[in-house]
Design a protein around this motif. Structure first.
Motif, PDB file in Angstrom:
ATOM      1  N   VAL A 458      64.980 101.318  51.722  1.00  0.00           N
ATOM      2  CA  VAL A 458      63.987 102.198  51.103  1.00  0.00           C
ATOM      3  C   VAL A 458      62.598 101.959  51.692  1.00  0.00           C
ATOM      4  CG1 VAL A 458      65.293 102.519  48.975  1.00  0.00           C
ATOM      5  CG2 VAL A 458      63.740 100.568  49.179  1.00  0.00           C
ATOM      6  N   GLY A 459      62.294 100.702  52.015  1.00  0.00           N
ATOM      7  CA  GLY A 459      61.006 100.422  52.633  1.00  0.00           C
ATOM      8  C   GLY A 459      60.869 101.064  54.000  1.00  0.00           C
ATOM      9  N   VAL A 460      61.937 101.018  54.784  1.00  0.00           N
ATOM     10  CA  VAL A 460      61.933 101.664  56.102  1.00  0.00           C
ATOM     11  C   VAL A 460      61.766 103.165  55.960  1.00  0.00           C
ATOM     12  CG1 VAL A 460      63.371 102.174  58.114  1.00  0.00           C
ATOM     13  CG2 VAL A 460      63.252  99.838  57.224  1.00  0.00           C
ATOM     14  N   LEU A 461      62.435 103.760  54.978  1.00  0.00           N
ATOM     15  CA  LEU A 461      62.334 105.217  54.782  1.00  0.00           C
ATOM     16  C   LEU A 461      60.930 105.619  54.328  1.00  0.00           C
ATOM     17  CD1 LEU A 461      65.778 106.067  53.154  1.00  0.00           C
ATOM     18  CD2 LEU A 461      65.047 106.388  55.522  1.00  0.00           C
ATOM     19  N   VAL A 462      60.220 104.753  53.605  1.00  0.00           N
ATOM     20  CA  VAL A 462      58.832 105.067  53.246  1.00  0.00           C
ATOM     21  C   VAL A 462      57.974 105.157  54.508  1.00  0.00           C
ATOM     22  CG1 VAL A 462      56.758 104.124  52.158  1.00  0.00           C
ATOM     23  CG2 VAL A 462      58.899 104.171  50.905  1.00  0.00           C
ATOM     24  N   LEU A 463      58.222 104.272  55.474  1.00  0.00           N
ATOM     25  CA  LEU A 463      57.472 104.318  56.732  1.00  0.00           C
ATOM     26  C   LEU A 463      57.771 105.591  57.511  1.00  0.00           C
ATOM     27  CD1 LEU A 463      57.810 100.599  57.883  1.00  0.00           C
ATOM     28  CD2 LEU A 463      55.847 101.711  56.833  1.00  0.00           C
ATOM     29  N   LEU A 464      58.913 106.202  57.271  1.00  0.00           N
ATOM     30  CA  LEU A 464      59.216 107.513  57.846  1.00  0.00           C
ATOM     31  C   LEU A 464      58.581 108.628  57.024  1.00  0.00           C
ATOM     32  CD1 LEU A 464      60.847 109.471  59.711  1.00  0.00           C
ATOM     33  CD2 LEU A 464      62.766 109.175  58.114  1.00  0.00           C
ATOM     34  N   ALA A 465      58.566 108.472  55.710  1.00  0.00           N
ATOM     35  CA  ALA A 465      58.098 109.543  54.826  1.00  0.00           C
ATOM     36  C   ALA A 465      56.585 109.736  54.892  1.00  0.00           C
ATOM     37  CB  ALA A 465      58.524 109.241  53.383  1.00  0.00           C
ATOM     38  N   VAL A 466      55.830 108.681  55.125  1.00  0.00           N
ATOM     39  CA  VAL A 466      54.366 108.813  55.161  1.00  0.00           C
ATOM     40  C   VAL A 466      53.917 109.711  56.308  1.00  0.00           C
ATOM     41  CG1 VAL A 466      52.209 107.574  55.550  1.00  0.00           C
ATOM     42  CG2 VAL A 466      53.867 106.700  53.900  1.00  0.00           C
ATOM     43  N   LEU A 484      49.520 102.523  59.110  1.00  0.00           N
ATOM     44  CA  LEU A 484      50.273 101.961  57.990  1.00  0.00           C
ATOM     45  C   LEU A 484      51.192 100.842  58.468  1.00  0.00           C
ATOM     46  CD1 LEU A 484      51.282 101.926  55.056  1.00  0.00           C
ATOM     47  CD2 LEU A 484      52.900 103.729  55.681  1.00  0.00           C
ATOM     48  N   LEU A 485      51.861 101.064  59.604  1.00  0.00           N
ATOM     49  CA  LEU A 485      52.762 100.037  60.134  1.00  0.00           C
ATOM     50  C   LEU A 485      51.991  98.765  60.453  1.00  0.00           C
ATOM     51  CD1 LEU A 485      55.750  99.576  60.999  1.00  0.00           C
ATOM     52  CD2 LEU A 485      55.026 100.164  63.319  1.00  0.00           C
ATOM     53  N   ALA A 486      50.799  98.902  61.045  1.00  0.00           N
ATOM     54  CA  ALA A 486      49.976  97.731  61.349  1.00  0.00           C
ATOM     55  C   ALA A 486      49.568  97.009  60.067  1.00  0.00           C
ATOM     56  CB  ALA A 486      48.739  98.157  62.145  1.00  0.00           C
ATOM     57  N   PHE A 487      49.224  97.776  59.043  1.00  0.00           N
ATOM     58  CA  PHE A 487      48.856  97.163  57.767  1.00  0.00           C
ATOM     59  C   PHE A 487      50.042  96.416  57.161  1.00  0.00           C
ATOM     60  CE2 PHE A 487      48.823  97.276  53.148  1.00  0.00           C
ATOM     61  CZ  PHE A 487      47.618  96.640  52.876  1.00  0.00           C
ATOM     62  N   VAL A 488      51.231  97.014  57.221  1.00  0.00           N
ATOM     63  CA  VAL A 488      52.432  96.363  56.684  1.00  0.00           C
ATOM     64  C   VAL A 488      52.669  95.042  57.404  1.00  0.00           C
ATOM     65  CG1 VAL A 488      54.942  96.560  56.546  1.00  0.00           C
ATOM     66  CG2 VAL A 488      53.501  98.485  55.878  1.00  0.00           C
ATOM     67  N   PHE A 489      52.467  95.059  58.708  1.00  0.00           N
ATOM     68  CA  PHE A 489      52.638  93.833  59.490  1.00  0.00           C
ATOM     69  C   PHE A 489      51.706  92.736  59.002  1.00  0.00           C
ATOM     70  CE2 PHE A 489      50.794  91.439  63.069  1.00  0.00           C
ATOM     71  CZ  PHE A 489      51.895  90.666  63.405  1.00  0.00           C
ATOM     72  N   ILE A 490      50.431  93.068  58.839  1.00  0.00           N
ATOM     73  CA  ILE A 490      49.439  92.072  58.407  1.00  0.00           C
ATOM     74  C   ILE A 490      49.718  91.614  56.971  1.00  0.00           C
ATOM     75  CG2 ILE A 490      46.989  91.704  57.908  1.00  0.00           C
ATOM     76  CD1 ILE A 490      46.360  93.624  60.208  1.00  0.00           C
ATOM     77  N   ALA A 491      50.020  92.571  56.096  1.00  0.00           N
ATOM     78  CA  ALA A 491      50.224  92.226  54.684  1.00  0.00           C
ATOM     79  C   ALA A 491      51.459  91.365  54.478  1.00  0.00           C
ATOM     80  CB  ALA A 491      50.319  93.504  53.853  1.00  0.00           C
ATOM     81  N   ASP A 492      52.547  91.685  55.177  1.00  0.00           N
ATOM     82  CA  ASP A 492      53.795  90.969  54.946  1.00  0.00           C
ATOM     83  C   ASP A 492      53.852  89.621  55.652  1.00  0.00           C
ATOM     84  OD1 ASP A 492      54.770  92.938  53.309  1.00  0.00           O
ATOM     85  OD2 ASP A 492      55.813  94.009  54.889  1.00  0.00           O
TER      86      ASP A 492
END
Length: 552
Positions: A458-466, A484-492
């Motif tokens: 579901v997390g991967v699909l959100v990165l597609l849906a945005v 968003l992908l860059a932010f996810v990288f930093i946050a996680d």
């Protein structure tokens, strides 16, 4: 003297030099990409500055010692580097040991996209043909792409090193610049790899995919070499990523490894020039296979068209990811013994992970799962750009001229992108399970890996849906999916370490996914992310039905 002879001599006399119009084209590229160049430079500088500031202000000596203990583990070596300076782990050493891999990763992706966009993609969409109609040499486009990339990388290196010196605590000036110059020169190597790939393949997607696969191979080679021996083994030197790390910035600085990326860039540049002379303009050395004379009945549907367009990227990405994570799974054979020795020798590590090596095996696999989910998310963002490419090229107008509704066409494109992302994630997750099972690791078992696959899907699909929702309302903004992908990288990866506020970390869809192999699994967060994903897809269809279709 015949007219034909005069014509031939005239053509030879007035032929454009190979680099005619170079500086004019460089200025055009900078002006065209000025926003993109500024965003990349600002983002990379901010990453280096924030990382240095956090390591200097947030972590005391005890916390840095704990980080050093983590970086001495197999997972730390894979995600970080060979581990120079772990016995005296200062903030500067931590920046080099933990940050170089991610700096090179980001800069390499930027370099690959820049070179492919201004070479192979330009030939594919016809803009390079218009440029070549002017007083422009055969090699001008490629050299202009590399020159502007080199200038951009040098600007990033200077800004990042300067920022580290300003916010850090007694950061050595020479080491800071050496580290950043090493990172940007290695990224330039992968930019030149993309230039070679652009001569071989006939499409920009293929050139980008081949270049990213080579980077993934370099990452695996570096990780495997560093795991064999403390400080890196001979195998490590076969990966360009290791060249930046082997400068030993902030520990025992040496400049001579910079010669390797410079030589590699020159060799690849001459190789690309030689290949360019062997192919026709607009074509690749590997020609497309001729299609059927008559289209099959299956191509009457929009989904069949989307399958034809996206299947190559899905198959090759899944194959590469499957091999990569199968290899990561086979590393479990020696992990337990290595961790047991580390825990016995290091009380800080024992306090962090306990005395049970098998528990740390699950922790290592969990860290790898987050990384594979991030890599799959990158594939999802790439595929989310496909509808925009179809619209910009004018092919969407042709498709909609047939009895095909807008919603049906978009559903086909996004469904195929979602299927591809799930296939890549499944191959990655079960490839790791197969590798671990091959070497006799029974825990976590197949059921645990299945839970991980379902949770992270579901997390991967959100990165597609945005980006899909952005395409539905504002097609020019679909590139924000990368932000968003860059932010996810930093946050996680760095959010918990840098003590980011909870609400900031909660923006990442993976924040709501239960930790991999953590035992009891609560699926409420997964269901909430699934609801957000459905809402974003609904927004995509609603916006696409309301706006005009515009081709360029």
């Amino acid at each position: 003297m015949s007219t034909a002879t005069v014509t031939r001599r005239s053509v030879r006399t007035h032929a454009d030099p190979p680099l005619a119009g170079l500086w004019q084209l460089c200025r055009h590229i900078v002006r065209r990409d000025r926003a993109r160049l500024i965003v990349w430079a600002g983002s990379m500088t901010l990453f280096a500055v924030y990382f240095t500031f956090a390591l200097t202000t947030v972590f005391d000596e005890a916390a840095l010692a704990a980080r050093a203990a983590v970086m001495s583990t197999p997972s730390g070596i894979v995600m970080g580097g060979p581990g120079y300076g772990l016995d005296d782990y200062t903030p500067s050493v931590a920046m080099a040991n933990e940050g170089i891999t991610w700096l090179v990763l980001s800069l390499a992706i930027m370099s690959i996209l820049h070179v492919v966009r201004h070479t192979r993609a330009g030939e594919e969409n016809g803009t390079s043909e218009l440029v070549r109609a002017s007083n422009v040499g055969r090699h001008t486009t490629a050299v202009a792409a590399l020159l502007t990339l080199t200038g951009h990388l040098l600007v990033i290196a200077v800004l990042s090193a300067g920022g580290m010196i300003l916010v850090g605590d007694d950061v050595p000036v020479e080491d800071a610049f050496a580290m950043m110059f090493g990172c940007v020169l290695v990224a330039l190597v992968f930019g030149t790899v993309a230039l070679v790939a652009s001569q071989i393949t006939a499409h920009s997607r293929g050139a980008t995919g081949v270049s990213l696969m080579i980077f993934a191979l370099a990452f695996v080679v570096r990780a495997a070499g560093d795991l064999q021996e403390v400080g890196g083994s001979t195998l490590s030197w076969f990966s360009p990523i290791a060249w930046a790390q082997q400068m030993r910035a902030f520990v025992d600085l040496r400049w001579w490894p910079l010669v390797l990326p410079v030589l590699a860039t020159v060799v690849l540049l001459f190789g690309a020039a030689a290949l360019a002379r062997q192919r026709d303009f607009g074509a690749g050395l590997v020609a497309d296979r001729p299609g059927r004379a008559d289209a099959s009945g299956m191509l009457r549907s929009p989904f069949a068209l989307a399958w034809t367009q996206q299947r190559g990227a899905m198959i090759w990405t899944a194959l590469a990811m499957g091999l990569l994570w199968y290899g990561a799974g086979t590393m479990m054979s020696t992990l337990n013994d290595m961790v047991a020795d580390l825990v016995d020798d290091n009380p800080v590590l024992a306090a962090l992970f306990g005395s049970d090596p098998s528990a740390f095996t699950s922790s290592f696999l969990g860290a790898m799962v987050v990384f594979m989910a991030f890599a799959t998310g990158a594939y999802a963002v790439v595929m989310a750009q496909r509808p925009k490419a179809e619209e910009s090229s004018g092919r969407l107008e042709i498709a909609l001229s047939r009895p095909v509704g807008r919603s049906r066409w978009l559903a086909a494109q996004l469904s195929m992108a979602a299927i591809g992302a799930l296939v890549v994630l499944a191959v990655s997750v079960y490839g790791m399970w197969a590798g671990a099972a091959q070497v006799g690791i029974d825990e976590p078992d197949l059921g645990d890996f299945t839970v991980v696959f379902v949770s992270y899907s579901v997390g991967v699909l959100v990165l597609l849906a945005v980006p899909a929702a952005l395409y539905g309302w504002a097609p020019r903004a679909t590139g924000l999916g990368w932000a968003l992908l860059a932010f996810v990288f930093i946050a996680d990866f760095f959010g918990p370490l840098f003590d980011l506020p909870e609400w900031v970390q909660a923006i990442s869809p993976f924040h709501w996914v239960p930790d991999a192999f953590a035992g009891d699994v609560e699926m409420w967060g997964v269901l909430g992310v699934a609801g957000v994903c459905a809402a974003l897809f609904a927004l995509a269809f609603w916006g696409f039905r309301r706006r005009d279709v515009v081709s360029t």
